[in-house]
Design a protein around this motif. Structure first.
Motif, PDB file in Angstrom:
ATOM      1  N   SER A  63       0.842  -1.203   0.000  1.00  0.00           N
ATOM      2  CA  SER A  63       0.000   0.000   0.000  1.00  0.00           C
ATOM      3  C   SER A  63       0.869   1.240   0.000  1.00  0.00           C
ATOM      4  O   SER A  63       2.061   1.187   0.310  1.00  0.00           O
ATOM      5  N   ALA A  64       0.241   2.353  -0.380  1.00  0.00           N
ATOM      6  CA  ALA A  64       0.894   3.655  -0.324  1.00  0.00           C
ATOM      7  C   ALA A  64      -0.052   4.608   0.399  1.00  0.00           C
ATOM      8  O   ALA A  64      -1.226   4.687   0.051  1.00  0.00           O
ATOM      9  N   THR A  65       0.472   5.290   1.401  1.00  0.00           N
ATOM     10  CA  THR A  65      -0.305   6.333   2.068  1.00  0.00           C
ATOM     11  C   THR A  65       0.184   7.675   1.554  1.00  0.00           C
ATOM     12  O   THR A  65       1.373   7.983   1.648  1.00  0.00           O
ATOM     13  N   LEU A  80      -7.320  10.400  -6.326  1.00  0.00           N
ATOM     14  CA  LEU A  80      -8.608   9.875  -5.865  1.00  0.00           C
ATOM     15  C   LEU A  80      -9.341   9.150  -6.999  1.00  0.00           C
ATOM     16  O   LEU A  80      -9.970   8.117  -6.773  1.00  0.00           O
ATOM     17  N   SER A  83      -7.624   5.772  -7.790  1.00  0.00           N
ATOM     18  CA  SER A  83      -7.705   4.776  -6.715  1.00  0.00           C
ATOM     19  C   SER A  83      -9.137   4.336  -6.420  1.00  0.00           C
ATOM     20  O   SER A  83      -9.359   3.418  -5.631  1.00  0.00           O
ATOM     21  N   GLU A  84     -10.102   4.955  -7.103  1.00  0.00           N
ATOM     22  CA  GLU A  84     -11.519   4.666  -6.811  1.00  0.00           C
ATOM     23  C   GLU A  84     -11.896   3.187  -6.849  1.00  0.00           C
ATOM     24  O   GLU A  84     -12.635   2.727  -5.980  1.00  0.00           O
ATOM     25  N   PRO A  85     -11.403   2.410  -7.834  1.00  0.00           N
ATOM     26  CA  PRO A  85     -11.829   0.991  -7.864  1.00  0.00           C
ATOM     27  C   PRO A  85     -11.208   0.123  -6.771  1.00  0.00           C
ATOM     28  O   PRO A  85     -11.631  -1.014  -6.588  1.00  0.00           O
ATOM     29  N   TYR A  86     -10.214   0.632  -6.083  1.00  0.00           N
ATOM     30  CA  TYR A  86      -9.403  -0.207  -5.197  1.00  0.00           C
ATOM     31  C   TYR A  86      -9.682   0.084  -3.727  1.00  0.00           C
ATOM     32  O   TYR A  86     -10.310   1.082  -3.390  1.00  0.00           O
ATOM     33  N   ARG A  87      -9.169  -0.809  -2.878  1.00  0.00           N
ATOM     34  CA  ARG A  87      -9.371  -0.630  -1.444  1.00  0.00           C
ATOM     35  C   ARG A  87      -8.597   0.589  -0.955  1.00  0.00           C
ATOM     36  O   ARG A  87      -7.399   0.710  -1.211  1.00  0.00           O
ATOM     37  N   VAL A  88      -9.289   1.478  -0.280  1.00  0.00           N
ATOM     38  CA  VAL A  88      -8.651   2.672   0.279  1.00  0.00           C
ATOM     39  C   VAL A  88      -9.112   2.890   1.716  1.00  0.00           C
ATOM     40  O   VAL A  88     -10.160   2.384   2.139  1.00  0.00           O
ATOM     41  N   GLN A  89      -8.301   3.631   2.430  1.00  0.00           N
ATOM     42  CA  GLN A  89      -8.679   4.097   3.761  1.00  0.00           C
ATOM     43  C   GLN A  89      -8.298   5.572   3.851  1.00  0.00           C
ATOM     44  O   GLN A  89      -7.170   5.941   3.516  1.00  0.00           O
ATOM     45  N   PHE A  90      -9.236   6.387   4.294  1.00  0.00           N
ATOM     46  CA  PHE A  90      -8.960   7.809   4.434  1.00  0.00           C
ATOM     47  C   PHE A  90      -8.728   8.169   5.895  1.00  0.00           C
ATOM     48  O   PHE A  90      -9.354   7.599   6.797  1.00  0.00           O
TER      49      PHE A  90
ATOM     50  N   THR B  19     -11.366   6.056   8.169  1.00  0.00           N
ATOM     51  CA  THR B  19     -12.534   5.387   7.582  1.00  0.00           C
ATOM     52  C   THR B  19     -12.292   3.877   7.531  1.00  0.00           C
ATOM     53  O   THR B  19     -11.190   3.399   7.770  1.00  0.00           O
ATOM     54  N   GLU B  22     -12.150   0.000   2.328  1.00  0.00           N
ATOM     55  CA  GLU B  22     -13.092  -0.592   1.371  1.00  0.00           C
ATOM     56  C   GLU B  22     -12.766  -0.132  -0.036  1.00  0.00           C
ATOM     57  O   GLU B  22     -12.103   0.882  -0.226  1.00  0.00           O
ATOM     58  N   SER B  63      -5.055  12.155   4.604  1.00  0.00           N
ATOM     59  CA  SER B  63      -4.289  11.196   3.801  1.00  0.00           C
ATOM     60  C   SER B  63      -5.205  10.112   3.258  1.00  0.00           C
ATOM     61  O   SER B  63      -6.319   9.919   3.745  1.00  0.00           O
ATOM     62  N   ALA B  64      -4.717   9.431   2.226  1.00  0.00           N
ATOM     63  CA  ALA B  64      -5.414   8.272   1.658  1.00  0.00           C
ATOM     64  C   ALA B  64      -4.413   7.133   1.565  1.00  0.00           C
ATOM     65  O   ALA B  64      -3.314   7.319   1.040  1.00  0.00           O
ATOM     66  N   THR B  65      -4.795   5.989   2.101  1.00  0.00           N
ATOM     67  CA  THR B  65      -3.965   4.793   1.941  1.00  0.00           C
ATOM     68  C   THR B  65      -4.603   3.937   0.859  1.00  0.00           C
ATOM     69  O   THR B  65      -5.775   3.574   0.968  1.00  0.00           O
ATOM     70  N   ILE B  66      -3.845   3.687  -0.193  1.00  0.00           N
ATOM     71  CA  ILE B  66      -4.352   2.898  -1.311  1.00  0.00           C
ATOM     72  C   ILE B  66      -3.685   1.525  -1.276  1.00  0.00           C
ATOM     73  O   ILE B  66      -2.452   1.433  -1.262  1.00  0.00           O
ATOM     74  N   GLN B  89       4.106   7.260   2.395  1.00  0.00           N
ATOM     75  CA  GLN B  89       4.682   6.151   3.150  1.00  0.00           C
ATOM     76  C   GLN B  89       4.249   4.855   2.470  1.00  0.00           C
ATOM     77  O   GLN B  89       3.067   4.681   2.186  1.00  0.00           O
TER      78      GLN B  89
END
Lengths: 121, 121
Positions: A63-65, A80, A83-90, B19, B22, B63-66, B89
């Protein structure tokens, strides 16, 4: 005991590493994609990728943050969108009215308190 | 004590939220950029952004972690290219030869052990 240590030295291990948080991750290329995963293909010697991020050829990029401080609107938008189709955490900063609203966040969404001022929603 | 609670209820607080992790973060727009920071401009009702990620208008995106599992090569590349100027990171998986190499990682780079199999470099 000595035998165990010898055994441990020969073993191949898989470790999960987190790099430094820094700007300017340049000097590396990637390969792979899909089921296979994304891997570091080539790291230029003396590049930030090598010296600051300690990337090594063959590393899998899990992953990359990306931190959004001082980011251009257009670049944030592109990141944004891609990365929309993939798992992300904000990670978000939110202004709340006080104790009552904080309790509302706690009761309506799953959260894990990390610090006094940090909750997962 | 009661007076203190009343005071706390009136106070505006700033909280940092994380968040869910997902896929498919759609249904929101952003604004801002640069020094100002990136903020959530609009969240569509009943969208994943609202229902799954619990984004709210006015939230600052820190931040967004992808996560790169099952990501297309081209999309990973674009995300890495657009994020290059900014603070990032990476989380990596690395195969190491065993105990000796692990000790080498520990001695040459700064790290913080998070789990048995996880080190920060």
């Amino acid at each position: 005991l000595e035998q165990n240590q010898t055994h441990a030295e020969q073993e191949t291990m898989e470790v999960t590493l987190k790099t430094e948080v820094e700007a300017g991750a340049s000097g590396f290329s990637v390969m792979g994609g899909g089921n296979e995963g994304i891997f570091i293909k080539k790291v230029l010697k003396e590049s930030p990728a090598s010296k600051i991020f300690s990337l090594r050829e063959g590393d899998q990029l899990l992953s990359a943050t990306i931190f959004f401080d001082n980011i251009k609107y257009e670049d944030a938008l592109k990141i944004l969108q891609y990365s929309e189709p993939y798992r992300v955490q904000f990670s978000l900063k939110r202004k709340i009215a006080g104790k009552e609203e904080l309790e509302h966040i706690h009761s309506t969404v799953q959260y894990k308190k990390e610090r006094v001022s940090q909750v997962d929603i």
